[in-house]
Design an enzyme around this catalytic site. Structure first.
Site, PDB file in Angstrom:
ATOM      1  N   CYS A   1       0.834  -1.194   0.000  1.00 20.90           N
ATOM      2  CA  CYS A   1       0.000   0.000   0.000  1.00 20.90           C
ATOM      3  C   CYS A   1       0.879   1.259   0.000  1.00 20.90           C
ATOM      4  O   CYS A   1       1.888   1.334   0.689  1.00 20.90           O
ATOM      5  CB  CYS A   1      -0.955   0.089   1.179  1.00 20.90           C
ATOM      6  SG  CYS A   1      -2.069  -1.303   1.300  1.00 20.90           S
TER       7      CYS A   1
ATOM      8  N   ARG B   1       4.068  -0.327  -4.675  1.00 25.36           N
ATOM      9  CA  ARG B   1       3.798  -0.829  -3.325  1.00 25.36           C
ATOM     10  C   ARG B   1       2.509  -1.639  -3.235  1.00 25.36           C
ATOM     11  O   ARG B   1       2.220  -2.265  -2.213  1.00 25.36           O
ATOM     12  CB  ARG B   1       3.707   0.336  -2.336  1.00 25.36           C
ATOM     13  CG  ARG B   1       4.931   1.204  -2.287  1.00 25.36           C
ATOM     14  CD  ARG B   1       4.748   2.330  -1.299  1.00 25.36           C
ATOM     15  NE  ARG B   1       4.659   1.822   0.046  1.00 25.36           N
ATOM     16  CZ  ARG B   1       5.691   1.598   0.841  1.00 25.36           C
ATOM     17  NH1 ARG B   1       6.909   1.833   0.411  1.00 25.36           N
ATOM     18  NH2 ARG B   1       5.527   1.141   2.048  1.00 25.36           N
TER      19      ARG B   1
ATOM     20  N   ASN C   1      -1.880   2.115   5.592  1.00 28.93           N
ATOM     21  CA  ASN C   1      -0.951   1.072   5.147  1.00 28.93           C
ATOM     22  C   ASN C   1      -0.525   0.295   6.385  1.00 28.93           C
ATOM     23  O   ASN C   1      -0.001   0.880   7.330  1.00 28.93           O
ATOM     24  CB  ASN C   1       0.276   1.722   4.482  1.00 28.93           C
ATOM     25  CG  ASN C   1       1.384   0.720   4.222  1.00 28.93           C
ATOM     26  OD1 ASN C   1       1.130  -0.473   4.044  1.00 28.93           O
ATOM     27  ND2 ASN C   1       2.615   1.190   4.217  1.00 28.93           N
ATOM     28  N   GLY C   2      -0.787  -1.006   6.386  1.00 29.99           N
ATOM     29  CA  GLY C   2      -0.408  -1.828   7.534  1.00 29.99           C
ATOM     30  C   GLY C   2      -1.510  -2.816   7.853  1.00 29.99           C
ATOM     31  O   GLY C   2      -2.390  -3.069   7.026  1.00 29.99           O
TER      32      GLY C   2
ATOM     33  N   GLU D   1      18.559 -17.029  -7.019  1.00 23.45           N
ATOM     34  CA  GLU D   1      18.045 -15.719  -7.390  1.00 23.45           C
ATOM     35  C   GLU D   1      17.503 -15.739  -8.833  1.00 23.45           C
ATOM     36  O   GLU D   1      16.454 -15.164  -9.123  1.00 23.45           O
ATOM     37  CB  GLU D   1      19.156 -14.666  -7.226  1.00 23.45           C
ATOM     38  CG  GLU D   1      18.826 -13.270  -7.673  1.00 23.45           C
ATOM     39  CD  GLU D   1      17.589 -12.666  -7.011  1.00 23.45           C
ATOM     40  OE1 GLU D   1      17.074 -13.225  -6.031  1.00 23.45           O
ATOM     41  OE2 GLU D   1      17.126 -11.628  -7.506  1.00 23.45           O
TER      42      GLU D   1
ATOM     43  N   GLU E   1       8.788 -15.050 -10.387  1.00 21.10           N
ATOM     44  CA  GLU E   1       7.967 -13.931  -9.909  1.00 21.10           C
ATOM     45  C   GLU E   1       7.436 -13.056 -11.026  1.00 21.10           C
ATOM     46  O   GLU E   1       6.369 -12.470 -10.880  1.00 21.10           O
ATOM     47  CB  GLU E   1       8.691 -13.101  -8.831  1.00 21.10           C
ATOM     48  CG  GLU E   1       9.786 -12.180  -9.295  1.00 21.10           C
ATOM     49  CD  GLU E   1      10.312 -11.277  -8.170  1.00 21.10           C
ATOM     50  OE1 GLU E   1      11.521 -11.027  -8.157  1.00 21.10           O
ATOM     51  OE2 GLU E   1       9.530 -10.810  -7.330  1.00 21.10           O
TER      52      GLU E   1
ATOM     53  N   HIS F   1      19.547 -37.407  -6.252  1.00 21.86           N
ATOM     54  CA  HIS F   1      18.939 -37.926  -5.025  1.00 21.86           C
ATOM     55  C   HIS F   1      17.428 -37.738  -5.022  1.00 21.86           C
ATOM     56  O   HIS F   1      16.793 -37.799  -3.978  1.00 21.86           O
ATOM     57  CB  HIS F   1      19.594 -37.277  -3.800  1.00 21.86           C
ATOM     58  CG  HIS F   1      21.053 -37.571  -3.720  1.00 21.86           C
ATOM     59  ND1 HIS F   1      21.549 -38.800  -3.362  1.00 21.86           N
ATOM     60  CD2 HIS F   1      22.135 -36.810  -4.052  1.00 21.86           C
ATOM     61  CE1 HIS F   1      22.866 -38.784  -3.438  1.00 21.86           C
ATOM     62  NE2 HIS F   1      23.245 -37.587  -3.860  1.00 21.86           N
TER      63      HIS F   1
ATOM     64  N   LYS G   1       6.106  -4.315  -3.663  1.00 20.82           N
ATOM     65  CA  LYS G   1       7.543  -4.133  -3.488  1.00 20.82           C
ATOM     66  C   LYS G   1       7.976  -4.197  -2.026  1.00 20.82           C
ATOM     67  O   LYS G   1       8.970  -4.807  -1.699  1.00 20.82           O
ATOM     68  CB  LYS G   1       7.908  -2.771  -4.082  1.00 20.82           C
ATOM     69  CG  LYS G   1       9.366  -2.438  -4.013  1.00 20.82           C
ATOM     70  CD  LYS G   1      10.076  -2.929  -5.226  1.00 20.82           C
ATOM     71  CE  LYS G   1      11.565  -2.727  -5.170  1.00 20.82           C
ATOM     72  NZ  LYS G   1      12.271  -3.789  -5.878  1.00 20.82           N
TER      73      LYS G   1
HETATM   74  O1  M6R Z   1      12.902  -4.636   0.717  1.00 24.83           O
HETATM   75  P1  M6R Z   1      13.531  -5.973   0.981  1.00 24.83           P
HETATM   76  O2  M6R Z   1      14.846  -6.124   0.350  1.00 24.83           O
HETATM   77  O3  M6R Z   1      13.574  -6.312   2.445  1.00 24.83           O
HETATM   78  O4  M6R Z   1      12.554  -7.017   0.298  1.00 24.83           O
HETATM   79  C1  M6R Z   1      12.762  -8.393   0.431  1.00 24.83           C
HETATM   80  C2  M6R Z   1      11.965  -9.166  -0.582  1.00 24.83           C
HETATM   81  O5  M6R Z   1      10.597  -8.916  -0.410  1.00 24.83           O
HETATM   82  C3  M6R Z   1      12.360  -8.811  -2.022  1.00 24.83           C
HETATM   83  O6  M6R Z   1      13.715  -8.998  -2.234  1.00 24.83           O
HETATM   84  C4  M6R Z   1      11.552  -9.683  -3.014  1.00 24.83           C
HETATM   85  O7  M6R Z   1      11.926 -11.017  -2.888  1.00 24.83           O
HETATM   86  C5  M6R Z   1      11.747  -9.187  -4.448  1.00 24.83           C
HETATM   87  N1  M6R Z   1      10.482  -8.902  -5.051  1.00 24.83           N
HETATM   88  C6  M6R Z   1      12.377 -10.160  -5.334  1.00 24.83           C
HETATM   89  O8  M6R Z   1      12.569  -9.651  -6.609  1.00 24.83           O
END
Ligand code: M6R
Length: 606
Positions: A2, A27, A99-100, A479, A486, A502, A601
């Site tokens: 949010c 967000r 937001n929260g 990664e 995603e 395995h 995000k």
């Molecule tokens: O803001 P942060 O780095 O703490 O966020 C952690 C994860 O939510 C973030 O890295 C998420 O995995 C990304 N969307 C991956 O691309």
């Protein structure tokens, strides 16, 4: 999770709110809304869907107009995305955006129902609105102070009271909110990019401080109404940094920004050819003293920690444990005051990482955070902070933030190794120089985009993919796999190449493409053997390796070759084709690359 904006000032605020929300859409993007004070009424427009749908709605139904307003872009927690559940929530005298998460909203709701209130939405936010209404007897600060004493959870709130048509009110706890100080008015926002077009100056609001904003100024007090003096913060991010700048997507722009982001992050931390992290407060004596290191983070940031583990253990010989923050906080980790706990977070607001930080502090460990957003909660609450300088990362899929997190991991590993006497000064300088060479090497690799586009065209119809590697290549492939799933919604899994036989190799058929990373010289032959095993079972293999290490076709179906560097530095180069492959696969599938479904995000809820 949010985004909130708000404005009280001289100008009509509708465009300003929409513009701010556009900068915050990363967000959350399942609904959007604004409320403004117009002709002595609080007028609201809100809708399920993207911000563009809200703009369309205003074009059809009529624009709002007013100099005082609040706006919201939502990532649904309580209640599905719908017009009713969208923010702002309000009645004729109060309107709020939130937001929260309000953890005790059920009991508050029951209390309010007993007192004659009824509810339209399924949100926790509506209980805050009605509780404010219950306590409001003509003084907004009194009402807000009452409410924050009763609600539990996390919140950043922007509030309009009709009785005070020239002002907005704001309060926060465990969710970010800044107060922008403009020339013709003042702002609230969840993040700096929303206000950059209008001002660089802002205040950071601390837990449960209440802000009152008018055209003329900002008053901040605590819940006992004691005034609070604030230091002005100055944003050092470029306005352009939050724009696409001609790229089709933010993700592509951010991939291309990596050389600059790395340079800007490492340059101030290198002195006379040696890593220099002392400006953060981390002295050589401290570095020498830790017997164990924990790295705690989520998602991509956690993957950066995994690379850190390999490099620190290899160079400095210190045991490193990497934890997913949501696991760490509930597993009663055996931390002592002799340990260093490193928290990595782009946003600096991730709820689980913040909770892990608090736990580490309770246990007496030294806490160090690696954070991209200046003044974010994780940075403020840790003992030592190293800011990465990636600039704003807008695309939900993290790319340049990962690259800079890795570069800090390397600097830290070099400095630790030298402080511990595990490497000589000459070796430390050589490694530091090698890190300084990375941006130029990445610049060269960025031209591989057509090769990666071609590989993406071979992956786009796959239902599932396997990423394999050993050692640092395995850590990196996690990664790569996350990036692909995603944004392209293709299932993928990352597996230690030596572990395949395995169990997991039973999944391998000609319909399961494999991406193999093989950049580590000591493990190269072993990874090649694993590649042959999957190829023998029909898999089409894309191999990411150094130039000249393998003959095309003999080993893999597609090759992406990288320039030569020291083994430990290779993940910094191999990350680029990983990102490109994910990006182009998502583009070819027609996915919304920068705003993947169900994601946001900044994950400020547990
Ligand atoms: O803001 P942060 O780095 O703490 O966020 C952690 C994860 O939510 C973030 O890295 C998420 O995995 C990304 N969307 C991956 O691309």
């Amino acid at each position: 999770m949010c985004g909130i904006v708000g404005y009280a000032g001289k100008e009509d605020c509708v465009d300003l709110l929409i513009d701010g929300l556009q900068k915050l859409e990363y967000r959350g993007y399942d609904s959007a809304g604004i409320a403004v004070i117009q002709n002595s009424h609080i007028e609201v427009k809100k809708t399920k869907g993207r911000l563009a749908d809200l703009v369309d709605k205003m074009e059809t139904e009529g624009r709002l107009k007013g100099c005082c307003g609040i706006g919201h872009t939502r990532w649904a927690t309580h209640g599905e995305p719908s017009d009713i559940n969208s923010h702002p929530h309000g009645n004729e005298r109060i309107s709020i955006v939130h937001n929260g998460i309000i953890e005790n909203y059920r009991e508050i709701k029951e209390f309010l129902i007993e007192h004659g209130y009824s509810f339209e939405s399924e949100t926790d936010t509506e209980t805050v609105l009605k509780l404010l209404d219950y306590y409001y007897k003509g003084d907004p600060i009194d009402a807000i102070a009452h409410v924050v004493k009763e609600i539990r959870g996390s919140y950043a709130l922007g509030i309009l009271f009709m009785d005070f048509p020239d002002r907005i009110f704001a309060v926060r706890k465990d969710s970010p909110l800044i107060i922008g100080i403009g020339e013709n008015g003042n702002f609230i926002a969840s993040d700096v990019p929303a206000i950059l077009k209008y001002t660089r100056n802002y205040y950071l609001l601390e837990q449960n401080e209440i802000a009152t904003l008018t055209e003329k100024g900002v008053d901040i007090c605590d819940i006992h109404k004691n005034p609070v003096k604030k230091e002005i913060q100055v944003a050092d991010w470029d306005l352009d940094a939050a724009e696409k700048g001609g790229y089709e997507h933010f993700m592509l722009k951010e991939i291309n920004e990596q050389p600059t982001s790395i340079r800007t992050t490492i340059s101030p931390r290198i002195s006379d050819g040696m890593p220099y992290l002392e400006e953060s407060g981390m002295t050589k004596e401290m570095l020498k003293s830790y017997s164990r290191i924990y790295i705690v983070a989520c998602g991509t940031a956690m993957h950066a920690g995994l690379i850190g583990k390999y490099v620190i253990e290899k160079l400095a010989g210190i045991e490193v444990t990497v934890d997913i923050a949501s696991e760490f906080r509930y597993r009663n980790p055996l931390i002592t005051d002799k340990d260093l706990v490193i928290l990595i977070s782009q946003s600096g607001e991730t709820a689980d990482t913040l909770a892990a930080l608090k736990l580490a502090k309770e246990k007496g460990a030294t806490t160090m955070s690696i954070v991209n957003v200046k003044g974010a909660s994780i940075a403020r609450e840790s003992d030592i902070v190293i800011y990465t300088h990636a600039g704003p990362e807008i695309s939900v899929a993290s790319t340049k933030a990962y690259a800079v997190q890795l570069s800090v991991m390397y600097l830290l590993a070099f400095e630790l190794a030298y402080a511990k006497g595990a490497i000589t000064k000459e070796e430390c300088m050589r490694l530091t120089k090698e890190l300084q060479n990375v941006p130029d090497k990445i610049q060269d690799i960025l031209v591989l985009k057509e090769r990666c586009q071609f590989i993406a065209s071979r992956l786009v119809n796959a239902e599932s993919l396997l990423y394999i590697g050993r050692g640092l290549d395995y850590a990196l492939s996690m990664e790569g796999s996350l990036k692909l799933k995603e944004i392209s919604y293709i299932h993928s899994e990352s597996y230690a190449a030596g572990e395949l036989k395995h169990g997991t190799i039973s999944l391998v058929t000609e319909d399961m493409p494999v991406i193999a990373v093989a950049t580590q010289s000591d493990l190269f032959e072993k990874t090649v053997s694993n590649i042959k095993e999957v190829k023998a079972r029909g898999a089409k293999v894309t191999m990411i390796c150094r130039e000249g290490t393998v003959d095309d076709k003999a080993v893999a179906n597609h090759l992406v070759t990288l320039p030569d560097m020291d083994d430990i530095m290779m993940p910094m180069l191999a990350l680029v084709p990983m990102q490109y492959i994910a990006y182009y696969t998502a583009v070819l599938k027609g996915c919304d690359v920068d705003k993947p479904r169900n994601l946001a995000k900044s994950v400020t809820v547990e």
